[in-house]
Design an enzyme around this catalytic site. Structure first.
Site, PDB file in Angstrom:
ATOM      1  N   LYS A 184       9.885   1.899   3.728  1.00  0.00           N
ATOM      2  CA  LYS A 184       9.219   0.871   2.765  1.00  0.00           C
ATOM      3  C   LYS A 184       9.794   0.659   1.402  1.00  0.00           C
ATOM      4  O   LYS A 184      10.212   1.508   0.962  1.00  0.00           O
ATOM      5  CB  LYS A 184       7.589   0.571   3.121  1.00  0.00           C
ATOM      6  CG  LYS A 184       7.184   0.776   4.506  1.00  0.00           C
ATOM      7  CD  LYS A 184       7.442  -0.408   5.310  1.00  0.00           C
ATOM      8  CE  LYS A 184       6.510  -0.643   6.157  1.00  0.00           C
ATOM      9  NZ  LYS A 184       6.587   0.330   7.764  1.00  0.00           N
TER      10      LYS A 184
HETATM   11  C1  LIG Z   1       5.232   0.322   8.748  1.00  0.00           C
HETATM   12  C2  LIG Z   1       4.371  -0.963   9.164  1.00  0.00           C
HETATM   13  C3  LIG Z   1       3.166  -0.497   9.583  1.00  0.00           C
HETATM   14  C4  LIG Z   1       2.716   1.162   9.809  1.00  0.00           C
HETATM   15  O1  LIG Z   1       2.665   1.777   8.848  1.00  0.00           O
HETATM   16  P1  LIG Z   1       2.918   3.226   8.840  1.00  0.00           P
HETATM   17  O2  LIG Z   1       2.914   3.721   7.574  1.00  0.00           O
HETATM   18  O3  LIG Z   1       4.248   3.676   9.322  1.00  0.00           O
HETATM   19  O4  LIG Z   1       2.113   3.938   9.802  1.00  0.00           O
HETATM   20  C5  LIG Z   1       2.168  -1.330  10.135  1.00  0.00           C
HETATM   21  N1  LIG Z   1       2.411  -2.702  10.064  1.00  0.00           N
HETATM   22  C6  LIG Z   1       3.691  -2.950   9.824  1.00  0.00           C
HETATM   23  C7  LIG Z   1       4.008  -4.614   9.745  1.00  0.00           C
HETATM   24  C8  LIG Z   1       4.720  -2.322   9.359  1.00  0.00           C
HETATM   25  O5  LIG Z   1       5.959  -2.685   9.134  1.00  0.00           O
END
Ligand SMILES: *Cc1c(COP(=O)(O)O)cnc(C)c1O
Length: 375
Positions: A184
């Site tokens: 992210k």
């Molecule tokens: C990355 C992501 C998640 C999950 O987050 P994690 O930190 O990997 O558990 C949930 N929703 C969306 C849209 C994502 O891109």
């Protein structure tokens, strides 16, 4: 020099700058359970993001699941099929039935005009996603929620630092959930957060993420272990110093992509408002095979053969995975726009350290392919 280009690459500040943080952790011997870096990061992020209250989590999925628990959501929840699978998995883990509603093909976000028809007596909430960090139509969604007495939890995993007309997009709905996963815009290796509007709900979220303890001896709810540890929090504090520069670099690369590729027939970019302070989390392009020489999957394959690892976010749709397939709302006639954009999308490599030569190589492959028909 490695030749392959991934779709993303984590923001990593200089290694030596992390060592003083590690020394502090070793000195304090406080490794987790709300240590000093944990509270510093909560305060620093709330200030940076322009939000009132924020609770850190071990990851975004745990934050989503806890957000659902915190609002005591049950029954059915209206959501989008065009997202990462964790969005609706968080509902299934809470024994909730996801009800999929189609998206607006211009923004890839849930289409508010189609929400009302999906509401039943069992509906308790809406879980939209600010896909790619582009804001949902938050006003229309709130109006529907108010009319029907529904809660709204935004999966804002892509929406770190996004502002619309100067206002954080994270201040909408009842709760918003961020992910700080390594892929992210802002990361703590793994991590996440819930944004909430008041101290009362923050307290509830905080005890839910710590097994339900409210003090040494008292457990008031069947909580979970969702805590972020001190290493993660320290890394977050360090990274926060670099985040504006990182988003600036993302913006420059995104705009170069748009400048270089936007004249190509059958290739288009996503729509967003001029007033948006976007985070340039992704660079989705849409391949219309009626005008582009190759199908999206063929372009994806050609890039891969030349070690450019673009990703088909989001294909397949969540509604196509086997644990959702049986639900009535997954029928293809219910989700034509989501199916359409899902068949066209390709996310190009976009991250602060993407080198000029790598950028040139990627766009040259695409340009060469786009000219195939003319040959
Ligand atoms: C990355 C992501 C998640 C999950 O987050 P994690 O930190 O990997 O558990 C949930 N929703 C969306 C849209 C994502 O891109």
């Amino acid at each position: 020099m490695k030749n392959n280009v991934m779709v993303t690459s984590p923001l990593l500040p200089p290694l030596e700058s992390f060592i003083p943080y590690m020394e502090k952790i070793w000195e304090s011997k406080k490794l987790t359970n709300g240590g000093p870096f944990h509270s510093q990061l909560e305060d620093a992020l709330a200030a940076y993001l322009g939000v009132e209250y924020l609770s850190l989590f071990a990851n975004g999925s745990m934050a989503l699941m806890t957000a659902i628990q915190a609002l005591r959501i049950t029954g059915e929840v209206i959501t989008t099929p065009y997202s990462f699978v964790a969005t609706s998995h968080s509902l299934l883990w809470n024994n909730i039935k996801p009800v999929f509603v189609d998206v607006d093909p211009l923004t890839c976000n849930i289409d508010p005009a189609k929400i009302e028809a999906a509401i039943t007596p069992a509906t308790t909430a809406i879980m939209p996603v600010h896909c790619y960090g582009i804001p949902c139509d938050v006003d229309s969604i709130q109006r529907i929620a108010d009319n029907y007495g529904l809660r709204v939890i935004y999966d804002a995993a892509h929406a770190f630092a996004v502002r619309n007309n100067g206002e954080s997009i994270l201040n909408h709905g009842d709760l918003s959930v961020l992910s700080f996963h390594a892929t992210k815009v802002f990361n703590t290796f793994e991590g996440g957060a819930i944004i909430c509007p008041n101290d009362k709900i923050k307290k509830r979220i905080d005890y839910l993420k710590n097994f339900g303890f409210i003090d040494e001896l008292t457990v008031v709810a069947p909580g979970i272990n969702g805590k972020m540890n001190e290493m993660q929090a320290a890394f977050g504090l360090l990274q926060l110093q670099y985040i504006d520069e990182a988003i600036g670099k993302r913006k420059a690369i995104y705009e170069r992509y748009r400048h270089v590729l936007s004249g190509i027939k059958g290739l288009s970019f996503i729509n967003y408002a001029e007033s948006l302070n976007w985070n340039y989390a992704y660079c989705p392009i849409f391949i219309d095979e009626r005008y582009f020489p190759l199908k999206r999957d063929e372009l994806h394959h050609q890039l891969k053969k030349q070690e450019v690892f673009a990703r088909r976010y989001f294909y397949p749709l969540i509604s196509e995975f086997p644990m959702y397939k049986g639900l009535p709302s997954t029928a293809s006639y219910n989700l034509p726009n989501a199916l359409h954009v899902s068949s066209q999308v390709l996310c190009l490599p976009l991250y602060p350290d993407l080198r000029d030569d790598e950028f040139e190589r990627i766009v040259n492959i695409i340009i060469r392919i786009s000219q195939l028909k003319a040959l």
